[in-house]
Design an enzyme around this catalytic site. Structure first.
Site, PDB file in Angstrom:
ATOM      1  N   LYS A 255      28.815  38.609  42.230  1.00 55.31           N
ATOM      2  CA  LYS A 255      29.625  37.678  43.027  1.00 55.31           C
ATOM      3  C   LYS A 255      28.817  37.163  44.220  1.00 55.31           C
ATOM      4  CE  LYS A 255      34.167  37.083  45.202  1.00 55.31           C
ATOM      5  NZ  LYS A 255      34.394  35.797  44.508  1.00 55.31           N
TER       6      LYS A 255
ATOM      7  N   HIS B  19      34.433  43.614  43.931  1.00 57.82           N
ATOM      8  CA  HIS B  19      34.081  42.713  42.834  1.00 57.82           C
ATOM      9  C   HIS B  19      32.772  43.143  42.178  1.00 57.82           C
ATOM     10  CE1 HIS B  19      37.061  40.004  44.706  1.00 57.82           C
ATOM     11  NE2 HIS B  19      37.150  39.466  43.509  1.00 57.82           N
ATOM     12  N   HIS B  20      32.442  42.496  41.082  1.00 61.34           N
ATOM     13  CA  HIS B  20      31.194  42.756  40.356  1.00 61.34           C
ATOM     14  C   HIS B  20      29.984  42.425  41.228  1.00 61.34           C
ATOM     15  CE1 HIS B  20      30.836  38.386  39.787  1.00 61.34           C
ATOM     16  NE2 HIS B  20      32.136  38.418  39.518  1.00 61.34           N
TER      17      HIS B  20
END
Length: 239
Positions: free
Chosen positions: A137, A133-134
């Site tokens: 997060k 994920h980015h």
């Protein structure tokens, strides 16, 4: 459909509001920007079919209390809930219809089903879950990774999650490793690796844009219309 959006000023909240348009009859956001009420008390009671929550897991008590107050269904799109918060969700489902899932994407729901099926075909294989994920997060592992683990555990009831393996930790037969990567602006990638020693099967889902989640949340909200009290998830949508 008439909807109240909690977390309306967030990225997901804005996308959902854009999809629903005039169907949004109330908004709440913790930052209070753009004239959006910060609390449900400030918003006051409205006539709505569903409360869609994409704020923060710590807001779950207020979200559920408001949904019960106005007699609406609740769609919980946040992740990272504590065991106590999950218990609140289960308790609320005894009074109102509640949709709760680690990921509202139909593609992820299909991935969970495929992972469960594949694990049943290879009962002795090593299985690892990798989620990316980015870098903004907050929670790890992702709610989706935990969904995948729970799906596999249905056919491997003895499975134990090992989140973030490190140190002296020889792999056990019951173990399913879950690794979390945080990179730049990645929306979400989930992989399930199933290795028998002679062959490896990899199942993968990649979210291209967050619009996928907004579409899924709206689909879930429409699915909940007219449902009796109870706890629902993506498996109910798949049928």
């Amino acid at each position: 459909m008439k909807a109240v959006i909690c977390g309306a000023n967030g990225a997901m909240g804005k996308l959902i509001c854009g999809i629903l348009g005039d169907e949004v009859v109330g908004k709440v956001s913790l930052d209070g920007e753009n004239g959006v009420p910060q609390t449900f008390e400030e918003l006051g009671p409205v006539e709505a079919d569903v409360v869609i929550d994409f704020s923060h897991h710590s807001s779950i008590r207020d979200v559920l209390a408001y949904a019960k107050r106005i007699g609406a269904a609740a769609v919980i799109g946040t992740t990272g809930h504590t065991e106590e918060e999950k218990a609140m969700i289960s308790d609320a489902a005894r009074e109102i219809p509640v949709f709760f899932t680690g990921n509202v994407s139909l593609g992820v729901a299909v991935l969970c089903r495929l992972a469960k099926q594949a694990a049943s075909f290879f009962p002795d294989a090593d299985i690892e879950i990798v989620e990316t994920h980015h870098n903004r997060k907050v929670d790890a592992p992702s709610g989706t990774a935990l969904m995948l683990f729970d799906a596999i555990r249905q056919v491997r009831p003895q499975a134990v999650a090992n989140c973030g393996r490190s140190g002296e930790c020889k792999r056990t037969k019951e173990e399913i490793g879950i690794s979390s990567l945080r990179l730049a602006n990645v929306v979400g990638i989930h992989e399930v690796h199933i290795h028998t020693g002679t062959q490896c099967l990899t199942l993968k889902h990649e979210a291209v844009t967050r619009a996928m989640l907004a579409d899924g949340a709206v689909d879930a909200a429409r699915f909940m219309l007219g449902k009796p009290k109870g706890l629902y998830n993506m498996e109910d949508i798949l049928g």
